[in-house]
Motif scaffolding. Structure first.
Motif, PDB file in Angstrom:
ATOM      1  N   GLU A 196       0.705  -1.273  -0.130  1.00 55.70           N
ATOM      2  CA  GLU A 196      -0.072  -0.066  -0.099  1.00 55.70           C
ATOM      3  C   GLU A 196       0.887   1.300  -0.048  1.00 55.70           C
ATOM      4  O   GLU A 196       0.533   2.204  -0.682  1.00 55.70           O
ATOM      5  CB  GLU A 196      -0.966  -0.089   1.152  1.00 55.70           C
ATOM      6  CG  GLU A 196      -1.960  -1.206   1.387  1.00 55.70           C
ATOM      7  CD  GLU A 196      -1.297  -2.445   1.761  1.00 55.70           C
ATOM      8  OE1 GLU A 196      -2.121  -3.457   2.089  1.00 55.70           O
ATOM      9  OE2 GLU A 196      -0.039  -2.456   2.031  1.00 55.70           O
ATOM     10  N   GLN A 197       1.979   1.297   1.004  1.00 58.34           N
ATOM     11  CA  GLN A 197       2.724   2.630   0.867  1.00 58.34           C
ATOM     12  C   GLN A 197       3.487   2.616  -0.436  1.00 58.34           C
ATOM     13  O   GLN A 197       3.841   3.780  -0.721  1.00 58.34           O
ATOM     14  CB  GLN A 197       3.725   2.268   2.075  1.00 58.34           C
ATOM     15  CG  GLN A 197       3.007   2.544   3.426  1.00 58.34           C
ATOM     16  CD  GLN A 197       2.147   1.530   4.020  1.00 58.34           C
ATOM     17  OE1 GLN A 197       2.312   0.305   3.702  1.00 58.34           O
ATOM     18  NE2 GLN A 197       0.823   1.870   4.602  1.00 58.34           N
ATOM     19  N   LEU A 198       3.934   1.414  -0.958  1.00 56.60           N
ATOM     20  CA  LEU A 198       4.808   1.578  -2.218  1.00 56.60           C
ATOM     21  C   LEU A 198       3.895   2.262  -3.267  1.00 56.60           C
ATOM     22  O   LEU A 198       4.218   3.055  -4.005  1.00 56.60           O
ATOM     23  CB  LEU A 198       5.046   0.086  -2.549  1.00 56.60           C
ATOM     24  CG  LEU A 198       5.856   0.046  -3.860  1.00 56.60           C
ATOM     25  CD1 LEU A 198       7.237   0.811  -3.793  1.00 56.60           C
ATOM     26  CD2 LEU A 198       6.185  -1.460  -4.353  1.00 56.60           C
ATOM     27  N   ASN A 201       3.393   5.870  -2.624  1.00 64.44           N
ATOM     28  CA  ASN A 201       4.706   6.731  -2.702  1.00 64.44           C
ATOM     29  C   ASN A 201       4.909   6.727  -4.504  1.00 64.44           C
ATOM     30  O   ASN A 201       5.668   7.679  -4.902  1.00 64.44           O
ATOM     31  CB  ASN A 201       5.862   6.073  -2.152  1.00 64.44           C
ATOM     32  CG  ASN A 201       5.750   6.173  -0.473  1.00 64.44           C
ATOM     33  OD1 ASN A 201       4.985   7.145  -0.206  1.00 64.44           O
ATOM     34  ND2 ASN A 201       6.322   5.482   0.164  1.00 64.44           N
ATOM     35  N   TYR A 202       4.610   5.656  -4.970  1.00 69.13           N
ATOM     36  CA  TYR A 202       4.896   5.460  -6.541  1.00 69.13           C
ATOM     37  C   TYR A 202       3.893   6.617  -7.046  1.00 69.13           C
ATOM     38  O   TYR A 202       4.439   7.441  -8.153  1.00 69.13           O
ATOM     39  CB  TYR A 202       4.540   4.289  -7.171  1.00 69.13           C
ATOM     40  CG  TYR A 202       4.467   4.076  -8.407  1.00 69.13           C
ATOM     41  CD1 TYR A 202       5.569   4.361  -9.344  1.00 69.13           C
ATOM     42  CD2 TYR A 202       3.200   3.822  -9.144  1.00 69.13           C
ATOM     43  CE1 TYR A 202       5.270   4.415 -10.751  1.00 69.13           C
ATOM     44  CE2 TYR A 202       3.066   3.873 -10.518  1.00 69.13           C
ATOM     45  CZ  TYR A 202       4.218   4.093 -11.214  1.00 69.13           C
ATOM     46  OH  TYR A 202       4.017   4.080 -12.502  1.00 69.13           O
ATOM     47  N   THR A 203       2.776   6.828  -6.612  1.00 65.32           N
ATOM     48  CA  THR A 203       1.888   7.770  -7.110  1.00 65.32           C
ATOM     49  C   THR A 203       2.408   9.298  -6.962  1.00 65.32           C
ATOM     50  O   THR A 203       2.334   9.849  -7.750  1.00 65.32           O
ATOM     51  CB  THR A 203       0.353   7.756  -6.526  1.00 65.32           C
ATOM     52  OG1 THR A 203      -0.056   6.466  -6.758  1.00 65.32           O
ATOM     53  CG2 THR A 203      -0.444   8.656  -7.092  1.00 65.32           C
ATOM     54  N   ILE A 252      10.514  -2.715  -9.839  1.00 62.08           N
ATOM     55  CA  ILE A 252       9.851  -3.390  -8.869  1.00 62.08           C
ATOM     56  C   ILE A 252       8.345  -4.012  -9.135  1.00 62.08           C
ATOM     57  O   ILE A 252       7.908  -5.139  -9.009  1.00 62.08           O
ATOM     58  CB  ILE A 252       9.825  -2.525  -7.518  1.00 62.08           C
ATOM     59  CG1 ILE A 252      11.387  -2.409  -7.217  1.00 62.08           C
ATOM     60  CG2 ILE A 252       8.984  -3.012  -6.489  1.00 62.08           C
ATOM     61  CD1 ILE A 252      11.613  -1.570  -5.934  1.00 62.08           C
ATOM     62  N   LEU A 253       7.609  -2.950  -9.721  1.00 59.67           N
ATOM     63  CA  LEU A 253       6.232  -3.200  -9.940  1.00 59.67           C
ATOM     64  C   LEU A 253       6.088  -4.491 -11.258  1.00 59.67           C
ATOM     65  O   LEU A 253       5.245  -5.262 -11.135  1.00 59.67           O
ATOM     66  CB  LEU A 253       5.342  -2.106 -10.287  1.00 59.67           C
ATOM     67  CG  LEU A 253       5.086  -1.234  -9.311  1.00 59.67           C
ATOM     68  CD1 LEU A 253       4.451   0.215  -9.717  1.00 59.67           C
ATOM     69  CD2 LEU A 253       4.399  -1.757  -7.820  1.00 59.67           C
ATOM     70  N   VAL A 254       7.039  -4.245 -12.214  1.00 65.81           N
ATOM     71  CA  VAL A 254       6.973  -5.226 -13.061  1.00 65.81           C
ATOM     72  C   VAL A 254       7.338  -6.992 -12.518  1.00 65.81           C
ATOM     73  O   VAL A 254       6.884  -7.777 -12.902  1.00 65.81           O
ATOM     74  CB  VAL A 254       8.044  -4.935 -14.286  1.00 65.81           C
ATOM     75  CG1 VAL A 254       7.987  -5.810 -15.413  1.00 65.81           C
ATOM     76  CG2 VAL A 254       7.591  -3.393 -15.013  1.00 65.81           C
ATOM     77  N   ALA A 304      14.564   7.929   1.903  1.00 64.72           N
ATOM     78  CA  ALA A 304      14.594   6.574   1.703  1.00 64.72           C
ATOM     79  C   ALA A 304      13.405   6.077   2.654  1.00 64.72           C
ATOM     80  O   ALA A 304      13.313   6.434   3.629  1.00 64.72           O
ATOM     81  CB  ALA A 304      15.909   5.957   2.273  1.00 64.72           C
ATOM     82  N   VAL A 305      12.915   4.936   2.155  1.00 62.35           N
ATOM     83  CA  VAL A 305      11.684   4.146   2.688  1.00 62.35           C
ATOM     84  C   VAL A 305      12.290   2.676   2.498  1.00 62.35           C
ATOM     85  O   VAL A 305      12.504   2.122   1.590  1.00 62.35           O
ATOM     86  CB  VAL A 305      10.487   4.411   1.915  1.00 62.35           C
ATOM     87  CG1 VAL A 305       9.070   3.651   2.672  1.00 62.35           C
ATOM     88  CG2 VAL A 305       9.987   6.147   1.830  1.00 62.35           C
ATOM     89  N   GLU A 306      11.956   1.996   3.713  1.00 61.42           N
ATOM     90  CA  GLU A 306      12.213   0.642   3.815  1.00 61.42           C
ATOM     91  C   GLU A 306      10.739   0.019   3.731  1.00 61.42           C
ATOM     92  O   GLU A 306       9.755   0.241   4.484  1.00 61.42           O
ATOM     93  CB  GLU A 306      12.992   0.360   5.203  1.00 61.42           C
ATOM     94  CG  GLU A 306      14.202   1.117   5.170  1.00 61.42           C
ATOM     95  CD  GLU A 306      14.947   0.711   6.696  1.00 61.42           C
ATOM     96  OE1 GLU A 306      14.263   0.020   7.253  1.00 61.42           O
ATOM     97  OE2 GLU A 306      16.129   1.018   6.900  1.00 61.42           O
TER      98      GLU A 306
END
Length: 598
Positions: A196-198, A201-203, A252-254, A304-306
């Motif tokens: 969800e956070q990815l 943050n991608y958006t 990553i999403l691919v 940076a986000v882990e």
């Protein structure tokens, strides 16, 4: 109804804390209070009585779907399958009510929930078989069924709102002017960051790129209009981040979609990410924490986000089986048929193709509502060979949550690209929402996360100071006073020519500046140099005026002091004369008396 919603699986608060459960019950109570305004709003939107009944029935059906429970059982051939737990009254009643809502037989619904249809072979050897689903897969498909129903219902209500609020254009066409407000996502960093956070943050990265692109394109258009080289305006603050997330085959999403299609474990997915991005400066492994094998870090624009890859594949593969999709498309419920009639709504539903692939031409493969079934079974039952149908398919894949999210985001970007955007940056001065309180670290973090500092740095590069000719002459003409400037003015020279003469005479050769059609471009230090010269001239003029004023005050003071001295001298002379006369008269009186008595 007096039911508080606790009898439905999707509204149960078993896994919530006491505070969350209390908030949930308060929310339900407030919803009961708002039911009449909601009904009035639906009427105002133009929904017919049948549509309103269908809307409420769909919401109830979604809750009933959440009450379906499954039990594992051994199927034919020693395979592990499952069945609907009809021994539980709640589950049995839910199965009957959902089947009634879809206008389907309960056996057909249970079969679609617990089995999947697979087409294999080609030509005369082609065959279709039903394979049992495990309890976990059936529960996942059940949840996806509820999600698809709610998504289609939400799209239906949104379409009604748009239809009602979209005024007809003057020329009678469908196009009309609209004003839309888009709240740009901010960078989200939690204690535990997942898919969800990815996506959020991608958006945020994509929308921030839209802002950056608009600023850069506006800059280039302005330079072109001024007759200058637009290639100097270039800015790509987060392009490497976007490419690492969704810009190449190793993004990553691919990789996540591939993992979902192949049914890989989260550990394999995380290891693949780190292997593909071993030399990347954006994606990094996290080694300082326990269980770091499933952790990876992404260097977003704001920091940076882990991310914890645990559950990524399962969340991304939240899809329902095609057998259930057949029930929705072939439903005898007219309202369900209306929900899934729109191809765009159907495409947004997460449908899994169980024939080893997804249709290459999805629109052609979709049947009419209430018509024949879709996918490989439709081709087989229609007399077409399974091999011919499979030939139209690409590699095995699924319609995943991330791919749906990316399609919706791309649609939003297309709309934004055809609009005239204006940007408003909102900064919270403090977390307590109190006036007259300023948290410097919080504001700095927001400026960094929103990309404002990057845009300021971009604007600071090159000849970023722009001053129109009229303003330039008004601000700095005092610095150059000479015969040549007066002669140019008398000859009717243009503002551009006057500005060129002014800058040539004032600035040394190392200062960079250019003249456009209406605006002068210069470096910040050049503009600061001119401003400093103006300040120095103003300060010098002020000192001259102060010196003249002080001189005038001094002269006036000297004059007044001289006059005062003269007045004081006259007064002292008069007083001394009076005193002398009195003393003289007294002396004469004393002398006369003395002489008389002598």
């Amino acid at each position: 109804s007096e039911d508080d919603g606790s009898d439905y699986g999707f509204s149960s608060d078993e896994d919530l804390s006491e505070d969350e459960a209390e908030k949930g019950h308060d929310f339900v109570t407030s919803e009961y209070d708002d039911i009449e305004p909601t009904r009035d709003a639906l009427c105002a939107l133009g929904l017919t009585a049948a549509d309103r009944r269908g809307l409420w029935a769909t919401l109830v059906a979604i809750l009933e779907v959440g009450n379906l429970r499954f039990l594992p059982e051994e199927a034919d051939g020693g395979l592990v399958g499952c069945k609907v737990d009809i021994d539980k009254p709640m589950s049995a009643a839910a199965l009957a009510r959902v089947a009634q809502f879809l206008d389907q037989d309960t056996v057909v619904l249970e079969t679609a929930l617990c089995y999947r249809t697979v087409a294999a072979g080609a030509g005369r050897r082609s065959s279709i078989a039903k394979l049992p689903l495990s309890q976990q897969v059936a529960e996942t498909s059940r949840d996806a069924l509820a999600t698809s129903l709610y998504s289609a219902l939400f799209d239906f209500v949104a379409a009604q709102v748009n239809k009602r609020t979209n005024p007809p254009s003057k020329d009678g066409s469908d196009a009309s002017a609209t004003i839309s407000v888009l709240d740009v996502f901010g960078l989200e960093i939690d204690q535990h960051n997942s898919l969800e956070q990815l996506c959020i943050n991608y958006t945020n990265e994509r929308l921030q790129q839209f802002v950056d692109t608009h600023v850069v394109e506006s800059e280039r258009a302005f330079l072109t209009d001024e007759g200058l080289d637009p290639s100097v305006a270039s800015y790509a603050a987060n392009q490497d981040v976007l490419e690492s997330l969704d810009g190449n085959p190793s993004a990553i999403l691919v990789l996540l979609n591939e993992a979902s299609a192949l049914g890989l474990e989260d550990s394999v997915f995380a290891r693949t990410i780190l292997e593909k991005h071993a030399k990347s400066r954006v994606v990094r492994p996290v080694r300082a924490k326990p269980a770091a094998a499933l952790l990876f870090s992404v260097a977003h624009r704001g920091g940076a986000v882990e991310y914890d890859a645990h559950g990524f594949v399962a969340k991304n593969s939240d899809t329902m089986q095609a057998d259930i999709a057949d029930l929705l498309y072939a439903s005898g419920n007219s309202f369900v048929a209306k929900l899934f009639a729109d191809a765009s709504s159907a495409a947004d539903c997460n449908l899994t193709s169980n024939t080893d692939a997804v249709d290459e031409n999805a629109e052609a493969a979709k049947p009419r509502v209430g018509g024949r079934l879709h996918s490989a079974r439709a081709a087989f039952l229609a007399g077409a060979a399974v091999a011919k149908f499979k030939a139209k398919r690409k590699m095995a894949s699924t319609k995943t949550i991330s791919s749906l999210f990316r399609r919706q985001l791309a649609f939003l970007e297309r709309i934004s690209n055809h609009s005239t955007p204006h940007f408003v940056r909102c900064i919270r001065p403090n977390e307590d929402r109190l006036p007259r309180r300023w948290d410097a670290s919080l504001v700095t973090n927001q400026l960094n996360h929103l990309g404002i500092l990057g845009l300021v740095a971009f604007k600071s590069r090159g000849l970023c100071e722009r001053v129109e000719y009229g303003r330039l002459l008004a601000d700095f003409h005092e610095l150059v006073q000479g015969r040549r400037m007066f002669r140019l003015r008398d000859q009717g020279a243009s503002d551009r020519r006057l500005c060129e003469e002014l800058l040539t005479r004032l600035l040394p050769s190392f200062c960079q500046w250019k003249l456009g059609r209406t605006t002068a471009f210069m470096e910040p230090r050049t503009h600061d140099r001119l401003s400093r010269c103006v300040r120095l001239k103003v300060a010098h003029s002020s000192r001259v005026l102060q010196r003249f004023a002080r001189t005038c005050v001094l002269v006036q003071f000297l004059r007044e002091r001289a006059a005062a001295v003269r007045i004081q001298a006259q007064a002292r002379g008069y007083l001394a004369s009076e005193r002398f006369q009195r003393q003289k008269a007294a002396q004469q009186t004393v002398s006369a008396q003395f002489r008389r008595f002598k």
